[in-house]
Design a protein around this motif. Sequence first.
Motif, PDB file in Angstrom:
ATOM      1  N   SER A 246       0.842  -1.195   0.000  1.00  0.00           N
ATOM      2  CA  SER A 246       0.000   0.000   0.000  1.00  0.00           C
ATOM      3  C   SER A 246       0.872   1.238   0.000  1.00  0.00           C
ATOM      4  CB  SER A 246      -0.926  -0.008   1.221  1.00  0.00           C
ATOM      5  OG  SER A 246      -1.508   1.252   1.424  1.00  0.00           O
ATOM      6  N   LEU A 247       0.498   2.187  -0.834  1.00  0.00           N
ATOM      7  CA  LEU A 247       1.205   3.473  -0.852  1.00  0.00           C
ATOM      8  C   LEU A 247       1.011   4.203   0.467  1.00  0.00           C
ATOM      9  CD1 LEU A 247       2.819   5.403  -2.745  1.00  0.00           C
ATOM     10  CD2 LEU A 247       0.628   6.432  -3.366  1.00  0.00           C
ATOM     11  N   GLU A 248      -0.207   4.145   1.012  1.00  0.00           N
ATOM     12  CA  GLU A 248      -0.510   4.853   2.257  1.00  0.00           C
ATOM     13  C   GLU A 248       0.208   4.225   3.445  1.00  0.00           C
ATOM     14  OE1 GLU A 248      -3.388   5.667  -0.811  1.00  0.00           O
ATOM     15  OE2 GLU A 248      -2.695   3.788   0.072  1.00  0.00           O
ATOM     16  N   ALA A 249       0.371   2.896   3.440  1.00  0.00           N
ATOM     17  CA  ALA A 249       1.046   2.233   4.552  1.00  0.00           C
ATOM     18  C   ALA A 249       2.559   2.362   4.485  1.00  0.00           C
ATOM     19  CB  ALA A 249       0.655   0.761   4.584  1.00  0.00           C
ATOM     20  N   GLY A 250       3.078   2.816   3.363  1.00  0.00           N
ATOM     21  CA  GLY A 250       4.516   3.014   3.235  1.00  0.00           C
ATOM     22  C   GLY A 250       5.263   1.856   2.623  1.00  0.00           C
TER      23      GLY A 250
END
Length: 903
Positions: A246-250
């Motif tokens: 995930s991009l948001e989770a890094g």
Amino acid sequence: EAVSQEAVSQEAVSQEAASQEAVSQEEVSKEAVSKEAVSQEADTLSPSEGEGEVEVLAVEQAEDYKHTRNLSIIAHVDHGKTTLSDCLLAAAGQLSEKRAGSACALDKGLEAERGITIYSTAVSLEYPARGLRVNLVDCPGHAEFNSEVTAALRLTDGALLLVDVKEGVMPQTEAVLRQALVEGVRPVLVLNKFDKLLPATREQRDGARMPVDQEMTDRMYEQMAAVISRVNEIIVHAAAPDAQVSLEAGSVVFGSAKQGWMAGLGTFAELYAAKATANGDATAHATAKAKALRAMSQGKGAAARIGKMVLAPLAELHALAGEVAHAEIGERLSKMGAGLKLDKETMALQDVRELRRRLLSALLPAAPALLNLATHHLPPPSTSQSSRVSALCPPPTGVEVDEDLWSSAVGACDPAGPLVLYVSKSVPLLGSKAQAAVCRIFSGTVYAGQEVYVLPPSDERARKPLRGRVSRVLRFSAGAPPSALRAARAGEVCALLGLEKVLPRAGTVSSDHAARPLTSMNFAVSLVARRAVSAPAGGAARKLAEALPALRRSDPLVRCEFDKETKEWVVHGAGELHIEACAHRLRELMGTFGERLIVSPAAVAHRESVNGCTPRTDARPGALGKTANKHNRFWLVASALSDELLDEMEREGSLISPAADPATRARRLVSKYGWDAKHARRILGFAPGGAGPNLFVDATVGVQGVDCVVEHLLAAFEQLCAEGPLCGEQLRGVRFDLTDAKIHSEAAQRRASQVVPAARRALAAAMLSAQPTLLEPLHAVSLRAPLSWLGEVYEELSLRRVVDASHEPIQGEGDAAVAVRDALCEVRGYLPLTDAEGLTEKLRGRLHGKASGLHLAFDHFSKVEGEPWCAEASDAGKAVAAIRARKSMEGNPPTAEMVGDKL
């Protein structure tokens, strides 16, 4: 509400810091145990047990790192794996910063010449400021070298999955990702070549430059999201939903390895936090960073905020560099709060490519983003092994992992436990004849001079373990000779010297001969290409004989075998390019004799058989053979054995074999295959080799003396079955009946020199008068292809005389998968081995890489159509003529009249 959110954020930050500190303390304690174990074991090594003076790194210095990560870089071909590794090499001081991105430092020899990674290459990188050591393995991306990826994944715990963000997920991307998940290796995603999505310059309207608009950033975000979604779909389909990225989770970063920059949302959050907290307050900085991350990753409109806070500034900087607008670049950097100022040399640059590289690599350096990704989202060795132990070293049935000595040792990753390591391949050392066994230590500690045992695979436990001694422990680095270590502990990747004679190829090594071997590697490709290799007699031939075992050790998939029928060494590989790489490696191993290596198409072994039966009458009971002294005569008849009988004869433990009880064998032949009871009891022999699929039967009535010449008759039978009369190939499925004979009563008149030639002529004439035919080997071929591409697959297979071709959907590839791409189908058929040449390359070209899982395995022999004497009018005739030419047999095949004797 904002205050409460910030309080929650501060609490989360403090909890994360506490958890990191706990992990660090745990790793430090394990380091201490390891250091103590190493020192105790190293003290037992006397100087005489080593191999001379070597430069030994101090154990304390070598283990002065709190964190270790074992990583492999996997991707489709040409997606930038080796270029990305340059960035990590440069940050570790093993490559010049100026050369990073263009050097491809890990490609050597043929790899640099062809511009493609062929071998997986392991290096150890150290980052003292972070207390981090990274054991990095750069893997090939070409489908034919997929076995190297398997070998690399066995050594590592995490994988940097590299995807060209413009091209998206390609067939080999999916293949290597599935391999990683099967091996239990956790992936993170790197979207490479992001510069392809960025504008070269700003758009002009009415003579003015326009800023980057939301439409452009939306397109970039949609492209990123599509790649991430496709990767996660593969992960979920492989039953590993916890490994989604995930991009948001890094767990996703993006950038351009060639330009030397990488970034994630956390990278930009760090920039905005630095601008908001210029006073250097650590708590305020952490709060500001968490706030920026929340803004980009949470709530409605997160995609638009990513476009505004991340993609728009990035696109504008890229465009400004394309316009060589130095002043505007400086203004943009100050707005971002990066604190970065261009030096005079950069301010004077007019080269757009170099300006972009310097600007973006200075603002968003690749190495920190990648190292943060590895440290925070990929597991350390101890965590990884505890989750992989059930696949790596499963305990016996009914026993828990904690209750089993070897499973628990592997799962604990204990440096003080019993030694268990796995060698995935061997690599030649430059300037030396030695080969270093590249391995992963799963338990215990290995040191120079240690006595170890090479364990047989779990499916070959009848073999005894081989004892050897480790002479040196090595660690590799880029552009420098390997450094020698006193010892290496559990969780490390290293190389061992001294095991060449006891380690034939990949396998488990332990300090205890009773240890349980780890599971063998499961390759996703098969051996579908073959070449014959030879060298002139003398020194070159001896060097080739020495080089072939070394090739087997260095390549985890290749198979080298001597074909007793064609009398040549045959190298089996995954494709034409793989075979070429094997030939190049053989030349290197042969040294100065390498230029004399001869690589040629491997001969295909055919079989000779019959379709009918030898004509016979009361006056002429078969084909005749007379001894030279005219005192002995033999009449023989040849006929075909049924396919059903042949299948049973070749089955393991068959009742119709030389080892079977004669009475049981006779009853079986009579009851199931309708043989005459007298003939079934009088089978004299099997051939070739005393166990082949041909029979010699004594069908005589009232003939005296057969038992006196039976040994000579069987010798002739063996000779003919080993080299048939048509083209010197082995016989298959032929029954010879001795129908009548006249044998001289004196032993001196029926010696082998008289009987064997006469019997062989009679056997050959009997076969040649029984409608002889040629058999060719058919291999079962299977491959996977999307439904919409099956037309291309069938067309290519039909050109290669594939029979019984069919396809069926693969279970699990249902409607959900079809929504994204065509459902995969498995195509099966039977392919003549003579037409298998170049199949891999043709399918890859016609299907643009969408075919996968090509597998060939011998299945059965099939008749070649036509008469064997018609060299130009039939397939059988052409094949016979080609085989006779290869074996330097003059003229056309003989006829029964030319071979047999007359009264």
